[in-house]
Design an enzyme around this catalytic site. Structure first.
Site, PDB file in Angstrom:
ATOM      1  N   SER A  35       0.821  -1.213   0.000  1.00 41.88           N
ATOM      2  CA  SER A  35       0.000   0.000   0.000  1.00 41.88           C
ATOM      3  C   SER A  35       0.858   1.267   0.000  1.00 41.88           C
ATOM      4  CB  SER A  35      -0.891  -0.005   1.246  1.00 41.88           C
ATOM      5  OG  SER A  35      -1.638   1.192   1.311  1.00 41.88           O
ATOM      6  N   ASN A 113      -6.792  -1.163   0.933  1.00 45.27           N
ATOM      7  CA  ASN A 113      -6.231  -0.775   2.230  1.00 45.27           C
ATOM      8  C   ASN A 113      -7.040   0.410   2.741  1.00 45.27           C
ATOM      9  OD1 ASN A 113      -4.464   0.902   4.025  1.00 45.27           O
ATOM     10  ND2 ASN A 113      -3.001  -0.747   3.685  1.00 45.27           N
ATOM     11  N   CYS A 144      -0.151   3.622  10.643  1.00 50.96           N
ATOM     12  CA  CYS A 144       0.503   4.708   9.917  1.00 50.96           C
ATOM     13  C   CYS A 144       1.226   5.635  10.881  1.00 50.96           C
ATOM     14  CB  CYS A 144      -0.476   5.516   9.088  1.00 50.96           C
ATOM     15  SG  CYS A 144       0.436   6.725   8.101  1.00 50.96           S
TER      16      CYS A 144
HETATM   17  C1  LIG Z   1       5.820   6.459   0.153  1.00 58.70           C
HETATM   18  C2  LIG Z   1       5.176   5.406   0.987  1.00 58.70           C
HETATM   19  C3  LIG Z   1       3.814   5.485   1.272  1.00 58.70           C
HETATM   20  C4  LIG Z   1       3.182   4.505   2.033  1.00 58.70           C
HETATM   21  N1  LIG Z   1       1.847   4.602   2.274  1.00 58.70           N
HETATM   22  C5  LIG Z   1       1.214   3.611   2.959  1.00 58.70           C
HETATM   23  C6  LIG Z   1      -0.195   3.649   3.149  1.00 58.70           C
HETATM   24  O1  LIG Z   1      -0.895   4.537   2.671  1.00 58.70           O
HETATM   25  N2  LIG Z   1      -0.776   2.651   3.860  1.00 58.70           N
HETATM   26  C7  LIG Z   1      -0.049   1.595   4.385  1.00 58.70           C
HETATM   27  O2  LIG Z   1      -0.646   0.710   5.010  1.00 58.70           O
HETATM   28  N3  LIG Z   1       1.290   1.529   4.209  1.00 58.70           N
HETATM   29  C8  LIG Z   1       1.936   2.504   3.507  1.00 58.70           C
HETATM   30  N4  LIG Z   1       3.292   2.435   3.307  1.00 58.70           N
HETATM   31  C9  LIG Z   1       4.054   1.301   3.873  1.00 58.70           C
HETATM   32  C10 LIG Z   1       4.308   0.209   2.828  1.00 58.70           C
HETATM   33  O3  LIG Z   1       3.077  -0.343   2.386  1.00 58.70           O
HETATM   34  C11 LIG Z   1       5.202  -0.910   3.391  1.00 58.70           C
HETATM   35  O4  LIG Z   1       4.575  -1.478   4.514  1.00 58.70           O
HETATM   36  C12 LIG Z   1       6.579  -0.409   3.804  1.00 58.70           C
HETATM   37  O5  LIG Z   1       7.040   0.586   2.929  1.00 58.70           O
HETATM   38  C13 LIG Z   1       7.607  -1.531   3.861  1.00 58.70           C
HETATM   39  O6  LIG Z   1       7.823  -2.103   2.579  1.00 58.70           O
HETATM   40  P1  LIG Z   1       9.041  -1.643   1.603  1.00 58.70           P
HETATM   41  O7  LIG Z   1      10.279  -1.595   2.466  1.00 58.70           O
HETATM   42  O8  LIG Z   1       9.121  -2.722   0.560  1.00 58.70           O
HETATM   43  O9  LIG Z   1       8.691  -0.328   1.050  1.00 58.70           O
HETATM   44  C14 LIG Z   1       3.949   3.406   2.539  1.00 58.70           C
HETATM   45  C15 LIG Z   1       5.310   3.322   2.238  1.00 58.70           C
HETATM   46  C16 LIG Z   1       5.927   4.293   1.468  1.00 58.70           C
HETATM   47  C17 LIG Z   1       7.406   4.157   1.153  1.00 58.70           C
END
Ligand SMILES: Cc1cc2nc3c(=O)[nH]c(=O)nc-3n(C[C@H](O)[C@H](O)[C@H](O)COP(=O)(O)O)c2cc1C
Length: 322
Positions: A35, A113, A144
């Site tokens: 997400s 989500n 969040c």
């Molecule tokens: C720019 C950005 C925006 C995100 N927005 C959300 C969000 O709206 N809702 C959510 O549940 N997680 C959000 N996340 C978290 C990601 O879904 C994920 O859990 C987290 O980045 C770890 O994965 P990664 O290391 O592969 O990015 C966001 C992450 C990033 C980098």
């Protein structure tokens, strides 16, 4: 002798079965996108056919449109990304009107989500998504870091830091929908098993681990925080070992499946999560660097199964040798 001389195929002819059932959600493969890193799917469809993914997880949807935090909201760190987007999103109405129909037409499996300020907001979001047929599963973001008082550090700032609240929110959302329900948890806790078990007790069909780790960065010339929000959430390869450990911890106590994420860049990273006990994985920040990274992960997992003569992807789940 190479296969082109002997006439025998060098790659196993077996076609591995990548399909999974994730707490009631049928997926053609275990790879989804995380997400907030993939918009509402359509944005990436010009890079590759997004219906080839196991599922697309939407940006967190709220009842009203949210503009998010003031910029700067993204900072690069040595092996990751610090973000404080603040849940900017189009709101549920625009999602139902403009975004979901596109995904449905494409035949994408949708994990919607959702984010709210109280259980009744999650309940309303889940109800509307189910009633409009705009989701195949719900992922409730209880983690969040960018919207509450994380920067004050006066106590728990996220619902998923308090197991009793996780249970309360999960129970409410559970009673509002028959769709598979996944609860997204924060890694900013002492023991991930506590909120994970609370989600299970509340009736969740799975947990998503992990959201971002709290962090901050300071510009040494201006002495100002690099993010306008001061603190943000760290993602990317830097957090992968933390995430794998949390998946491993949770997998040993949970009966419900885990969606593992945190720093997945290539197939080998995804396989680590599966071996640690995740049933499904999500590619997050890596999609910013390589838009089709998630599809490459699907292909790489399939190649790994072939190479090792493993018939189904589920055989990898929790298959770590310790
Ligand atoms: C720019 C950005 C925006 C995100 N927005 C959300 C969000 O709206 N809702 C959510 O549940 N997680 C959000 N996340 C978290 C990601 O879904 C994920 O859990 C987290 O980045 C770890 O994965 P990664 O290391 O592969 O990015 C966001 C992450 C990033 C980098």
């Amino acid at each position: 002798m190479p296969g082109w001389l002997t006439g025998k195929p060098t790659i196993s002819p077996m076609t591995p079965d990548l399909s999974i059932n994730l707490g009631g959600l049928a997926m053609k493969n275990p790879v989804m996108v995380a997400s907030g890193t993939f918009g509402y799917g359509q944005e990436y469809d010009r890079y590759f056919d997004i219906s080839k993914l196991g599922a697309v997880c939407t940006k967190s949807l709220s009842l009203n449109v949210r503009a998010g935090n003031k910029p700067p909201r993204l900072v690069e760190t040595p092996a990751g990304l610090l973000n404080a987007i603040g849940l900017q999103n189009v709101g549920i109405d625009a999602y139902l009107r403009e975004k979901a129909p596109y995904l449905r037409k494409k035949g994408v499996t949708i994990v919607a989500n959702i984010y709210g300020h109280a259980p009744d907001e999650y309940v309303e979001l889940a109800r509307r998504l189910e009633a409009e047929g705009a989701a195949d599963a719900i992922e409730a973001n209880l983690s969040c870091p960018n919207v509450h008082n994380a920067k004050l550090a006066t106590g728990p700032s996220m619902v998923s830091q308090v197991p009793e609240q996780v249970a309360e929110y999960t129970t409410s959302i559970r009673s509002a929908t028959k769709l598979p329900l996944f609860i997204k948890l924060t890694p900013n806790v002492v023991n991930i098993c506590e909120p994970a078990l609370a989600a299970q007790e509340g009736g969740a069909n799975g947990v998503a681990l992990i959201n971002t780790l709290l962090g901050m960065a300071i510009d040494t010339e201006t002495r100002r925080p690099k993010l306008a929000n001061i603190v943000g959430g760290l993602s990317g390869p830097a957090i992968r070992p933390v995430a794998v450990k949390m998946v491993w911890d949770a997998a040993r106590v949970l009966k419900i499946p885990i969606i593992g994420m945190g720093g997945i860049c290539i197939a080998a990273d995804a396989i680590e999560f599966l071996l640690a006990g995740a049933s499904s994985v999500a590619v997050g920040s890596m999609s910013f660097r390589q838009p089709d990274a998630s599809l490459r992960v699907v292909e790489g997992v399939e190649a790994y199964l072939r190479q090792h003569g493993i018939p189904t992807v589920s055989d990898l789940v929790g298959a770590i040798r310790v």
